[in-house]
Enzyme design. Sequence first.
Site, PDB file in Angstrom:
ATOM      1  N   GLU A 109      44.767  81.537 154.547  1.00 28.81           N
ATOM      2  CA  GLU A 109      43.363  81.352 154.210  1.00 28.81           C
ATOM      3  C   GLU A 109      42.917  82.074 152.937  1.00 28.81           C
ATOM      4  OE1 GLU A 109      41.215  79.390 155.789  1.00 28.81           O
ATOM      5  OE2 GLU A 109      42.741  78.764 157.231  1.00 28.81           O
ATOM      6  N   SER A 384      16.160  65.999 213.757  1.00 25.70           N
ATOM      7  CA  SER A 384      16.292  66.831 214.956  1.00 25.70           C
ATOM      8  C   SER A 384      16.905  68.194 214.671  1.00 25.70           C
ATOM      9  CB  SER A 384      17.134  66.105 215.997  1.00 25.70           C
ATOM     10  OG  SER A 384      16.437  64.975 216.499  1.00 25.70           O
TER      11      SER A 384
END
Length: 860
Positions: A109, A384
Site C-alpha cells: 500500500e 382457555s
Amino acid sequence: MADGPRSTKSKKPEMKGKKKVNKRKLGVWLFFAGAVAIVCGIIGYLLIILNGERILAENQDKFILPEASTIYDAKGKEVTKLSQAGGNRENVEFAEIPELMRQAVIATEDRRFEEHSGIDLWSIGRALVKDIIARSAVEGGSTITQQLAKNLFLTEDKTFFRKATEASIAVALEHKKTKDEIITMYLNRIYFGKGVYGIKAASKYYFNTELKDLKLWQMATLAAIPKAPGNYNPINNPENSLERRKVVLQLMFEQGYITQAEMDEAKAAKYVPVDHPKTSNDSYLAFIDYVVDEAEKVSGMTEEELRIGGYKIYTTLNTQAQSVMEREFDDDDNFEKSVDEQKVQGAMIIVDHRNGEIQAMVGGRDYVNKGLNRVTKQPRQPGSAFKPITVYGPAVESGDWYPWSVLQDVKTCYGSYCPTDSNKVKYIGPVSMRQSIKESRNASAVWLLNEIGVRTGMKFAEKMGFELDSKKDRNLAIGLGGLTNGVTVFDMARAYSAFANDGKSVDPHSLLRIIDKTGEAVYDYSAPSAEQLMSPETAYYMTDMMQAVTEKGGTGVGARIDRPVAGKTGTTQHGIPGLRTGYNRDAWFAGYTPEWTAVVWMGYDITDKNHMIKKSSSQSAAMFGKVMRDAIKGVKKGSFTKPANVQEEKPPVGITNFNAIYDEASAMVKLSWNPIEGEGIQYRVYRKEASEAAFSKLLDSLEAVDVDDMSVSPGMTYTYYVTAYDPRKEMEGTPSDQLTVEIPAAEITPPETEEPGEVIPPDEGNTVPEDGTEVPPGDGTTPPDEGTPGNGETPDNGGQPAEPGTGNGSGNGTGNGTGNGTGNGGTGDTGTTPDDGSVPADGQPTNGGDAGAGNAPASP
C-alpha cells in the site's frame, strides 16, 4: 515611392523600443510572482497544517476506533459479535501485530511509509500523470496516512477539495501520531470484506487463526484484500485472491522483506475456506435482538453505542435450548401446511423460573434481524390458556374453592352471553374443578367466574402482570380469554412462571453483565425483590390441577416429557363474521416443569377465510414437548414442592352403587347408595328437572344412605346425583354417577256408575244420608284417583311459598327462584337471588359480576 521608405524606417525603432520595455516588465513581474508564489506556498502549507490540526482537534473521538461488541452465552462462551454499519471489528495493539504482517501491508500500500510526512509527492506526481492520461481520477496516490485520514473523517468521493483536506489531515496526523500508532490504527480500521473490519477479525474469519499464528501466505492474502475487498477476498473470488497474493509476495521480495524461497512457498499454498458455524447472521437472531433492546433500557446507551463500543455482553442464552428450539421451528412438519406462501407462524420462549433467566427464544419462522418478534411484539387472544389467570387461580386464592370443589357444567346464558362447551360430550353437569380444567370445559369455567365475580378475576389477572381494559374487559368473556387487546407470549411466560415459582413473581431477563474495553462493569443484573402474587397453597393447587391437563384424557397430552409437567392449552375461534367453521385463530400451550417455564403460540399473522388453524392447541402442546424434551437435557430433575401448610386431608371418596328407582305404588323416587367409611359423614342429594339448566340441592345433611323423593310430578323427568360431605373438614366428595328417572303421566279415569237401587254397605266406607244422596268415601276429600295433585308452583314473585297440593298428590314448580311443593300440605322453597355475582334463572346479572358478550368465546 518617397513615402514608402520613410514609412518603413520610422516603424523599426518603435518595435525595438517595445521589446526592451516588455523584458523589464517581465523580469519584474516574474520576481514578484515568484515572491508571491513562495509566500502563497508558505501560507498554503500553513493553512493545510492548521486545517488538519483543526479537524483533528474537533474530532478527537474519531481516534477511538469502533469495535464490535461481543455476545457471550450463559457459560461465558463467545456466541457472536454484534454487526453494525462498519461490520465486525476487534482491535489490537501494535505489539500484537506480527512484523511480517506490517511489512506486507507497507510493501503493498505505501512502500515509502517510513520516509514521508503524510504526503508522498512522488506518488502524487505519478498519480497525476495517470489521471491526465485517463482524463479522470483513476489513481489514488494516497499514503497509508492519507487512507487513514479518509477513513476517519472523509467520504469516498474523489474531488480536489476532498483530496486537499485529506492531505491536510494526513500531515496533521504525522505531527500528532507516531508511525507505529498510525499503522496500528490503519490495520484496526481497514475493511477486509465479508462485513469484517480490522486485521484481527479478518484473521479469525478467513483462517480461523489468531493473528500471532498467521503464516506468510495468509498474511499476504490478507494484505491483498483492502485494495478491492469484494474482488480479492478468497471466499468470493479465490482465483483473483491468489493472483493478488502473488503480487503482494513479489513486492515483499523486491523490497527485501522475504527471501525467494519464502516467496515461492507462500505462492504455492492453497486456501481452504473456513466452515463457519451459525453466527448472528443466521442464528439466535430473536434472542440477540432482545438482548440489545434490554441492554439499551438498562444501560442508557444507544443501540449504535452498544454495537460498536467493544463491550463484552454476558447473557443468559442456553445455546443447547436455543438450537433445539430453532431446529424444531425450522421443521415444516411441525406446522400446518398453508394454501399459499403465507406460513402458519409461531413463537416460543423458555424461562428458568427459579431465577428468571431466559434460556431461549424464537420470534417466528424465518425470523430476520430486527424483524417482528412475536414473543414480545404481537398480542393475541389467549383462549382457555387464560382460565388459570381469571377463573381457577382467583377462585382457589379466595379460599372458598379447591381442586375437588364441584362446579356446574351446564348450558347457561348470562344475558346475551351464552358460552358453549366444545368437548365431544357437552354439559356434563356437576364436575370437579380438576376435571373442568383437565378437559378445558367452557361452561363450568364461566359458571365459576360468575360465582366469584368478574372483578375478582380481573384483579388477579392484573396482579399477574396483565393490563386489562377496566371497562371493555369487565365481562364474563375474560374467563375464556376473550380480551380487548390480547396478550403476548412473553406476558404468558411471566404469569405461568409465578405458578411454577410457589406463587412468587419472576423477572424474565436475558442480560447478566456488560463490561467495557477497560474491563470495568457498566451493568450488573440485580434481581428485584420477588412479590408474593398468590399464596404458595394456591400455586400448589393450580400446579396439581394443571398436571392433569397432560394426563390421559387431558387436552395437552402432547406436552408430556420424562419429568413432571403442568400446563394449559388454549384455542380461540376464528371470529370471522358470517363464516361457519370449526377452524381457529390462535393455538397455545403454556406450561412448566419444576425447572423451566415455556410458552408456545401458533397462528397466522393475519387470519382470514383462507388462513385459519385446523388442528387447535394439540400442535402447540406437541411443540412444547418436542422442544423441552431435548432442550432441558442435562438439567437436574426436580419435583414440584408442596407447601408445609397445604391442606393434606382429602375429600370423601365418591359414592358407589347409586340407585334411583320410581315406585309407582307410592308415587315417589327411591334413592339409595353404599355408605362411605368415616366418622360423621353426611350426604347431599342433587336433582335437576329436564327443563332446568342446573342442579339444585334437594336434600342436605343426610346421615342415612337411602331416601325417598316424594316431590315428583307425573310426566316429568328428573336427574339425580349424590355426594358425600365431611362437615368437620368442610369438604365435599366427587359426585356420583348421574341417574335419570322418568315419572309416568297420571291416568285419570271417571268413577264407575252404580246400579240403580244398589245400596253400599256402611262397612265399605259409605254413608247414606237420610235424603238418599251418596257421599264420596273417606273424610270428604276427593278420592286419589279423581283428585288433582297440587302443582306446587312458585308465584311469579319468586319469593312466596308454593300453594299446598290437595289429596296425596305432589307437585314441583319453578319461578325466578326454584320452588318445591308437596301435596300433603307442603310448601315450595323460597326462590332467592344470590348476591355474589351469580345470575338468577332469568339470565340477568345482579350486583356481583358483569355479564356481557365480550369477544367471541374460545374453544379449549
